[in-house]
Design a protein around this motif. Structure first.
Motif, PDB file in Angstrom:
ATOM      1  N   SER A   1     -11.937  86.667  38.813  1.00 13.29           N
ATOM      2  CA  SER A   1     -12.124  85.770  37.740  1.00 13.29           C
ATOM      3  C   SER A   1     -13.222  85.903  37.068  1.00 13.29           C
ATOM      4  O   SER A   1     -14.353  86.152  37.481  1.00 13.29           O
ATOM      5  CB  SER A   1     -11.970  84.696  38.794  1.00 13.29           C
ATOM      6  OG  SER A   1     -11.728  83.573  38.002  1.00 13.29           O
ATOM      7  N   ASP A   2     -12.977  85.651  35.799  1.00 11.39           N
ATOM      8  CA  ASP A   2     -14.316  85.637  34.983  1.00 11.39           C
ATOM      9  C   ASP A   2     -15.264  84.639  35.383  1.00 11.39           C
ATOM     10  O   ASP A   2     -14.953  83.726  35.951  1.00 11.39           O
ATOM     11  CB  ASP A   2     -13.909  85.108  33.459  1.00 11.39           C
ATOM     12  CG  ASP A   2     -14.897  85.224  32.380  1.00 11.39           C
ATOM     13  OD1 ASP A   2     -15.624  84.355  32.241  1.00 11.39           O
ATOM     14  OD2 ASP A   2     -14.838  86.153  31.746  1.00 11.39           O
ATOM     15  N   ALA A   3     -16.370  85.026  35.373  1.00 14.34           N
ATOM     16  CA  ALA A   3     -17.517  84.463  35.647  1.00 14.34           C
ATOM     17  C   ALA A   3     -17.788  83.171  35.413  1.00 14.34           C
ATOM     18  O   ALA A   3     -18.421  82.320  36.071  1.00 14.34           O
ATOM     19  CB  ALA A   3     -19.021  85.225  35.736  1.00 14.34           C
ATOM     20  N   THR A   4     -17.205  82.819  33.973  1.00 12.46           N
ATOM     21  CA  THR A   4     -17.596  81.417  33.714  1.00 12.46           C
ATOM     22  C   THR A   4     -16.538  80.545  34.070  1.00 12.46           C
ATOM     23  O   THR A   4     -16.607  79.301  33.978  1.00 12.46           O
ATOM     24  CB  THR A   4     -17.213  81.319  32.109  1.00 12.46           C
ATOM     25  OG1 THR A   4     -16.003  81.889  31.686  1.00 12.46           O
ATOM     26  CG2 THR A   4     -18.373  82.151  31.574  1.00 12.46           C
ATOM     27  N   ARG A   5     -15.238  80.985  34.885  1.00  7.76           N
ATOM     28  CA  ARG A   5     -13.905  79.958  35.360  1.00  7.76           C
ATOM     29  C   ARG A   5     -14.321  79.482  36.628  1.00  7.76           C
ATOM     30  O   ARG A   5     -13.597  79.659  37.652  1.00  7.76           O
ATOM     31  CB  ARG A   5     -12.784  80.798  35.216  1.00  7.76           C
ATOM     32  CG  ARG A   5     -12.522  81.399  33.948  1.00  7.76           C
ATOM     33  CD  ARG A   5     -11.017  82.173  34.095  1.00  7.76           C
ATOM     34  NE  ARG A   5     -10.626  82.800  32.963  1.00  7.76           N
ATOM     35  CZ  ARG A   5      -9.906  82.371  32.016  1.00  7.76           C
ATOM     36  NH1 ARG A   5      -9.694  81.022  31.934  1.00  7.76           N
ATOM     37  NH2 ARG A   5      -9.521  82.908  31.101  1.00  7.76           N
TER      38      ARG A   5
ATOM     39  N   HIS B   1     -12.552  79.633  40.387  1.00  9.34           N
ATOM     40  CA  HIS B   1     -13.164  80.190  41.534  1.00  9.34           C
ATOM     41  C   HIS B   1     -12.953  79.135  42.602  1.00  9.34           C
ATOM     42  O   HIS B   1     -12.854  79.537  43.888  1.00  9.34           O
ATOM     43  CB  HIS B   1     -14.835  80.282  41.401  1.00  9.34           C
ATOM     44  CG  HIS B   1     -14.890  81.163  40.415  1.00  9.34           C
ATOM     45  ND1 HIS B   1     -16.328  81.361  39.588  1.00  9.34           N
ATOM     46  CD2 HIS B   1     -14.224  82.136  39.640  1.00  9.34           C
ATOM     47  CE1 HIS B   1     -16.088  82.315  38.754  1.00  9.34           C
ATOM     48  NE2 HIS B   1     -14.962  82.552  38.576  1.00  9.34           N
ATOM     49  N   ARG B   2     -13.012  77.962  42.671  1.00 11.94           N
ATOM     50  CA  ARG B   2     -12.963  76.896  43.408  1.00 11.94           C
ATOM     51  C   ARG B   2     -11.420  76.855  44.031  1.00 11.94           C
ATOM     52  O   ARG B   2     -11.255  76.751  45.354  1.00 11.94           O
ATOM     53  CB  ARG B   2     -13.446  75.457  43.108  1.00 11.94           C
ATOM     54  CG  ARG B   2     -14.770  75.213  43.146  1.00 11.94           C
ATOM     55  CD  ARG B   2     -15.262  73.658  42.952  1.00 11.94           C
ATOM     56  NE  ARG B   2     -14.747  73.083  41.752  1.00 11.94           N
ATOM     57  CZ  ARG B   2     -15.384  73.449  40.575  1.00 11.94           C
ATOM     58  NH1 ARG B   2     -16.637  73.928  40.534  1.00 11.94           N
ATOM     59  NH2 ARG B   2     -14.918  73.032  39.523  1.00 11.94           N
ATOM     60  N   PHE B   3     -10.639  77.002  43.072  1.00 16.17           N
ATOM     61  CA  PHE B   3      -9.447  77.184  43.554  1.00 16.17           C
ATOM     62  C   PHE B   3      -8.890  78.235  44.533  1.00 16.17           C
ATOM     63  O   PHE B   3      -8.236  78.117  45.455  1.00 16.17           O
ATOM     64  CB  PHE B   3      -8.471  77.305  42.072  1.00 16.17           C
ATOM     65  CG  PHE B   3      -6.886  77.475  42.243  1.00 16.17           C
ATOM     66  CD1 PHE B   3      -5.865  76.893  42.792  1.00 16.17           C
ATOM     67  CD2 PHE B   3      -6.486  78.799  41.845  1.00 16.17           C
ATOM     68  CE1 PHE B   3      -4.635  76.918  42.991  1.00 16.17           C
ATOM     69  CE2 PHE B   3      -5.103  78.811  42.164  1.00 16.17           C
ATOM     70  CZ  PHE B   3      -4.349  78.244  42.779  1.00 16.17           C
ATOM     71  N   TYR B   4      -9.304  79.583  44.109  1.00 18.01           N
ATOM     72  CA  TYR B   4      -9.308  80.638  44.786  1.00 18.01           C
ATOM     73  C   TYR B   4      -9.649  80.606  46.243  1.00 18.01           C
ATOM     74  O   TYR B   4      -9.059  80.823  47.224  1.00 18.01           O
ATOM     75  CB  TYR B   4      -9.680  81.892  44.186  1.00 18.01           C
ATOM     76  CG  TYR B   4      -8.770  82.072  43.030  1.00 18.01           C
ATOM     77  CD1 TYR B   4      -7.452  82.428  42.886  1.00 18.01           C
ATOM     78  CD2 TYR B   4      -9.548  82.501  41.712  1.00 18.01           C
ATOM     79  CE1 TYR B   4      -6.506  82.559  41.937  1.00 18.01           C
ATOM     80  CE2 TYR B   4      -8.531  82.510  40.340  1.00 18.01           C
ATOM     81  CZ  TYR B   4      -7.261  82.622  40.633  1.00 18.01           C
ATOM     82  OH  TYR B   4      -6.508  83.187  39.585  1.00 18.01           O
TER      83      TYR B   4
END
Length: 150
Positions: free
Chosen positions: A123-127, A131-134
């Protein structure tokens, strides 16, 4: 959400898929919804490869989500097969509805069906929301990814 159908994508789905890919700050800079030729060519390559699974989530006849699942045989981890989840997108008016969870659960279930021992994604570092979702779905941020533009 029993009205949701997750099925293999078709060539006719390409305009809706590209629109979703382009509908965010990162995609707006790198996608070209006005020229579907490259996407159609890529779709044909995906369709010809049995290890590629491009799917769409459809509700009431409308494409509302997508992801690509790639099955990768390997030697490491005692010859383990892994899956790579890419291009996860949920239509803007479906975000927060649980659709993303259903798409990822489909990918995990299909990975198990394909005898994968590991499912991975980047996942792109800015997303940070992604990240919390995954992480909420059980994925761990265990590696650092690198890319090289060619």
């Amino acid at each position: 959400m029993s009205d949701l159908d997750i099925r293999p994508a078709t060539l006719a789905d390409i305009p809706a898929l590209v629109a979703m890919l382009a509908d965010d700050p990162l995609g707006a800079e790198r996608e070209s919804p006005d020229d579907l030729g490259p996407y159609q060519a890529a779709f044909r390559r995906l369709a010809d490869d049995p290890n590629q699974h491009l799917v769409v989530a459809v509700r009431e006849g409308r494409v509302v989500g997508t992801l690509q699942l790639t099955i990768v045989p390997g030697l490491s981890r005692r010859g383990a097969t892994r899956s790579v989840i890419e291009g996860v997108r949920v239509h803007a008016d479906e975000r927060g509805s649980g659709l993303g969870t259903q798409l990822i659960q489909w990918a995990v279930d299909e990975s198990r069906r394909q005898d994968c021992q590991l499912a991975q994604l980047t996942s792109d570092a800015t997303r940070t929301d992604a990240h919390r979702f995954y992480e909420r779905l059980g994925f761990t941020s265990s590696h650092v990814g690198f890319k090289l533009a060619l």
